[in-house]
Design a protein around this motif. Structure first.
Motif, PDB file in Angstrom:
ATOM      1  N   THR A  36      55.534 -27.357 -47.606  1.00 30.66           N
ATOM      2  CA  THR A  36      55.126 -26.646 -48.826  1.00 30.66           C
ATOM      3  C   THR A  36      55.028 -25.158 -48.579  1.00 30.66           C
ATOM      4  O   THR A  36      55.513 -24.326 -49.366  1.00 30.66           O
ATOM      5  N   LYS A  37      54.379 -24.789 -47.459  1.00 30.55           N
ATOM      6  CA  LYS A  37      54.234 -23.366 -47.165  1.00 30.55           C
ATOM      7  C   LYS A  37      55.590 -22.721 -46.850  1.00 30.55           C
ATOM      8  O   LYS A  37      55.841 -21.559 -47.211  1.00 30.55           O
ATOM      9  N   ALA A  38      56.444 -23.442 -46.141  1.00 32.57           N
ATOM     10  CA  ALA A  38      57.733 -22.857 -45.757  1.00 32.57           C
ATOM     11  C   ALA A  38      58.634 -22.638 -46.990  1.00 32.57           C
ATOM     12  O   ALA A  38      59.417 -21.678 -47.046  1.00 32.57           O
ATOM     13  N   LEU A  39      58.539 -23.561 -47.950  1.00 37.76           N
ATOM     14  CA  LEU A  39      59.414 -23.460 -49.133  1.00 37.76           C
ATOM     15  C   LEU A  39      58.784 -22.653 -50.278  1.00 37.76           C
ATOM     16  O   LEU A  39      59.340 -22.561 -51.386  1.00 37.76           O
ATOM     17  N   SER A  40      57.578 -22.159 -49.982  1.00 35.38           N
ATOM     18  CA  SER A  40      56.904 -21.389 -51.055  1.00 35.38           C
ATOM     19  C   SER A  40      57.538 -20.022 -51.277  1.00 35.38           C
ATOM     20  O   SER A  40      57.266 -19.363 -52.266  1.00 35.38           O
ATOM     21  N   ILE A  41      58.369 -19.603 -50.335  1.00 33.55           N
ATOM     22  CA  ILE A  41      59.018 -18.291 -50.453  1.00 33.55           C
ATOM     23  C   ILE A  41      60.346 -18.487 -51.196  1.00 33.55           C
ATOM     24  O   ILE A  41      61.176 -19.289 -50.735  1.00 33.55           O
ATOM     25  N   ALA A  42      60.548 -17.739 -52.274  1.00 34.58           N
ATOM     26  CA  ALA A  42      61.807 -17.859 -53.025  1.00 34.58           C
ATOM     27  C   ALA A  42      62.915 -17.173 -52.240  1.00 34.58           C
ATOM     28  O   ALA A  42      62.778 -16.015 -51.844  1.00 34.58           O
ATOM     29  N   PRO A  43      63.986 -17.878 -51.990  1.00 32.67           N
ATOM     30  CA  PRO A  43      65.091 -17.270 -51.211  1.00 32.67           C
ATOM     31  C   PRO A  43      65.765 -16.137 -52.032  1.00 32.67           C
ATOM     32  O   PRO A  43      66.115 -16.317 -53.196  1.00 32.67           O
ATOM     33  N   ASP A  44      65.897 -14.992 -51.393  1.00 36.06           N
ATOM     34  CA  ASP A  44      66.552 -13.824 -52.028  1.00 36.06           C
ATOM     35  C   ASP A  44      67.421 -13.192 -50.962  1.00 36.06           C
ATOM     36  O   ASP A  44      66.908 -12.584 -50.036  1.00 36.06           O
ATOM     37  N   LEU A  45      68.680 -13.380 -51.103  1.00 32.84           N
ATOM     38  CA  LEU A  45      69.620 -12.890 -50.079  1.00 32.84           C
ATOM     39  C   LEU A  45      70.185 -11.516 -50.430  1.00 32.84           C
ATOM     40  O   LEU A  45      71.046 -10.991 -49.703  1.00 32.84           O
ATOM     41  N   SER A  46      69.696 -10.888 -51.516  1.00 28.70           N
ATOM     42  CA  SER A  46      70.288  -9.627 -51.957  1.00 28.70           C
ATOM     43  C   SER A  46      69.846  -8.451 -51.147  1.00 28.70           C
ATOM     44  O   SER A  46      70.503  -7.409 -51.114  1.00 28.70           O
ATOM     45  N   THR A  47      68.656  -8.638 -50.460  1.00 24.73           N
ATOM     46  CA  THR A  47      68.156  -7.506 -49.677  1.00 24.73           C
ATOM     47  C   THR A  47      67.948  -7.941 -48.222  1.00 24.73           C
ATOM     48  O   THR A  47      67.729  -9.139 -47.901  1.00 24.73           O
ATOM     49  N   ALA A  48      67.981  -6.948 -47.387  1.00 23.60           N
ATOM     50  CA  ALA A  48      67.771  -7.215 -45.949  1.00 23.60           C
ATOM     51  C   ALA A  48      66.354  -7.691 -45.717  1.00 23.60           C
ATOM     52  O   ALA A  48      66.100  -8.567 -44.874  1.00 23.60           O
ATOM     53  N   THR A  49      65.386  -7.161 -46.450  1.00 28.51           N
ATOM     54  CA  THR A  49      63.989  -7.579 -46.276  1.00 28.51           C
ATOM     55  C   THR A  49      63.820  -9.030 -46.643  1.00 28.51           C
ATOM     56  O   THR A  49      63.113  -9.784 -45.956  1.00 28.51           O
ATOM     57  N   SER A  50      64.458  -9.462 -47.719  1.00 22.76           N
ATOM     58  CA  SER A  50      64.354 -10.866 -48.129  1.00 22.76           C
ATOM     59  C   SER A  50      64.996 -11.778 -47.087  1.00 22.76           C
ATOM     60  O   SER A  50      64.473 -12.832 -46.738  1.00 22.76           O
ATOM     61  N   ARG A  51      66.166 -11.361 -46.633  1.00 16.75           N
ATOM     62  CA  ARG A  51      66.850 -12.191 -45.636  1.00 16.75           C
ATOM     63  C   ARG A  51      65.997 -12.285 -44.353  1.00 16.75           C
ATOM     64  O   ARG A  51      65.881 -13.342 -43.716  1.00 16.75           O
ATOM     65  N   LYS A  52      65.381 -11.157 -43.972  1.00 18.75           N
ATOM     66  CA  LYS A  52      64.528 -11.155 -42.778  1.00 18.75           C
ATOM     67  C   LYS A  52      63.320 -12.052 -42.979  1.00 18.75           C
ATOM     68  O   LYS A  52      62.855 -12.751 -42.052  1.00 18.75           O
ATOM     69  N   SER A  53      62.792 -12.097 -44.171  1.00 17.95           N
ATOM     70  CA  SER A  53      61.633 -12.936 -44.461  1.00 17.95           C
ATOM     71  C   SER A  53      62.000 -14.408 -44.346  1.00 17.95           C
ATOM     72  O   SER A  53      61.227 -15.227 -43.817  1.00 17.95           O
ATOM     73  N   ILE A  54      63.232 -14.777 -44.821  1.00 12.63           N
ATOM     74  CA  ILE A  54      63.678 -16.178 -44.704  1.00 12.63           C
ATOM     75  C   ILE A  54      63.790 -16.575 -43.229  1.00 12.63           C
ATOM     76  O   ILE A  54      63.359 -17.652 -42.815  1.00 12.63           O
ATOM     77  N   ALA A  55      64.385 -15.705 -42.425  1.00 14.03           N
ATOM     78  CA  ALA A  55      64.534 -15.998 -40.983  1.00 14.03           C
ATOM     79  C   ALA A  55      63.181 -16.137 -40.317  1.00 14.03           C
ATOM     80  O   ALA A  55      62.961 -16.986 -39.445  1.00 14.03           O
ATOM     81  N   SER A  56      62.223 -15.302 -40.751  1.00  7.90           N
ATOM     82  CA  SER A  56      60.884 -15.355 -40.147  1.00  7.90           C
ATOM     83  C   SER A  56      60.194 -16.667 -40.458  1.00  7.90           C
ATOM     84  O   SER A  56      59.544 -17.282 -39.594  1.00  7.90           O
ATOM     85  N   VAL A  57      60.345 -17.141 -41.710  1.00  9.55           N
ATOM     86  CA  VAL A  57      59.713 -18.422 -42.058  1.00  9.55           C
ATOM     87  C   VAL A  57      60.342 -19.562 -41.258  1.00  9.55           C
ATOM     88  O   VAL A  57      59.652 -20.466 -40.764  1.00  9.55           O
ATOM     89  N   ALA A  58      61.690 -19.531 -41.145  1.00  2.00           N
ATOM     90  CA  ALA A  58      62.363 -20.587 -40.353  1.00  2.00           C
ATOM     91  C   ALA A  58      61.893 -20.572 -38.897  1.00  2.00           C
ATOM     92  O   ALA A  58      61.670 -21.609 -38.248  1.00  2.00           O
ATOM     93  N   TYR A  59      61.715 -19.370 -38.417  1.00  2.00           N
ATOM     94  CA  TYR A  59      61.241 -19.242 -37.022  1.00  2.00           C
ATOM     95  C   TYR A  59      59.826 -19.785 -36.887  1.00  2.00           C
ATOM     96  O   TYR A  59      59.471 -20.447 -35.900  1.00  2.00           O
TER      97      TYR A  59
END
Length: 324
Positions: A36-59
């Motif tokens: 639930t916590k991992a998927l609570s972040i809406a994926p946004d690939l349009s910005t580098a910050t969003s992409r970095k946030s997705i990688a951080s959650v996966a990590y």
């Protein structure tokens, strides 16, 4: 990734690790929480910050996996040490309770040991007293038998002595009687011979009376010869009597010497018998002492060893005897 980042996904108390991994529903609840916590972040690939946030959650999800896995492995390691710890504590428990049991029972154990010692001492004292009484009785019987033996031996010796003295006295009397008789017979023969010669001289004198003048000298010579022969006969009779007396005295002396030799022989025999008895007594005492020492060398005390030796001597132990 920092521990705070992992805690954003999952927080488990160390004491709860075993419950989490033993109950699937609890584990599923934690996994759902992380999901639930991992998927609570809406994926946004349009910005580098969003992409970095997705990688951080996966990590963070990967770190949560490592975190949970390490907790489980640590608990498993602890559980593997439990049997060893339980065995050690079990041994400690047995030792402690055995020591407590011995401590609790020690007064009774000491009392039982004391009772056994008292009973053993009482039995040993009774056996020693019985043995002493038996030894005293045997000693008295032995003394009575020795006195009776000595009395009979003395009576026999006295009887033999009287018989020997009577025989020797009879021999001496017979020798004296024989010497006296021989002397008397010899003197009588000489006297008869002298009487015959005297008679013959008297007859010759009477026959020569008619021829006195011619035969006076021969008569005087014959009378003188008769007197001389009579004196010689009397002297020979006296010498025979003296010789007979000397023979009788010698026979008496020989009889006395024989009696002395007999007494000396008897004394020597009696001394030899006493030495033999003393040697036998000493030998028996030595053998009993050696048997006593050997028994004491096996661990028996002196009283116990004496009791065993006495029992063997009295033939109270089957198949065992002391060779003297």
């Amino acid at each position: 990734m920092a521990a705070e980042d992992i805690k954003d996904l999952v927080v488990i108390e160390k004491t709860s690790v075993q419950e989490v991994f033993l109950h699937r529903p609890t584990l599923d609840g934690i996994l759902d929480q992380i999901r639930t916590k991992a998927l609570s972040i809406a994926p946004d690939l349009s910005t580098a910050t969003s992409r970095k946030s997705i990688a951080s959650v996966a990590y963070n999800v990967a770190k949560a996996k490592t975190y949970l896995d390490d907790l489980a492995k640590e608990r498993v390691a602890e559980l593997k040490e439990l049997p060893k710890l339980i065995d050690e504590n079990r041994k400690y428990m047995r030792y402690s309770l055995d020591a407590l049991k011995d401590e609790v029972r020690q007064p009774l154990t000491d009392w039982e040991a004391e009772q056994e010692r008292i009973a053993a001492e009482k039995k040993a004292a009774e056996e020693a007293a019985a043995l002493a009484r038996q030894i005293e009785a045997d000693h008295e019987i032995g003394l009575l038998m020795n006195r009776e033996h000595d009395r009979l031996a003395e009576e026999k010796r006295q009887a033999e002595l009287r018989a020997q003295q009577e025989r020797e006295a009879e021999i001496a009397r017979q020798a004296e009687e024989r010497a006296r008789r021989e002397a008397e017979e010899k003197a009588e023969a000489e006297r008869q011979a002298a009487m015959r010669r005297e008679l013959e001289a008297k007859l010759a004198a009477e026959r020569a009376e008619q021829e006195r003048e011619a035969a006076e000298q021969r008569a005087k010579d014959a009378e003188a010869r008769a007197v001389r022969e009579k004196a010689e006969a009397e002297e020979r009779a006296r010498q025979a009597a003296i010789e007979a007396e000397a023979n009788a005295k010698r026979a008496a002396e020989e009889a006395a010497a024989a009696e002395r030799r007999r007494q000396e022989t008897e004394a020597e025999a009696k001394a030899a018998e006493e030495r033999r008895r003393a040697a036998d007594t000493a030998h028996r005492a030595m053998v009993n002492r050696e048997a006593l020492d050997d028994l004491m060398a096996t661990g028996l005390n002196e009283e116990q060893a004496k009791a065993v030796v006495c029992a063997i001597v009295k033939k109270q132990v089957r198949h065992i005897a002391i060779q003297y």
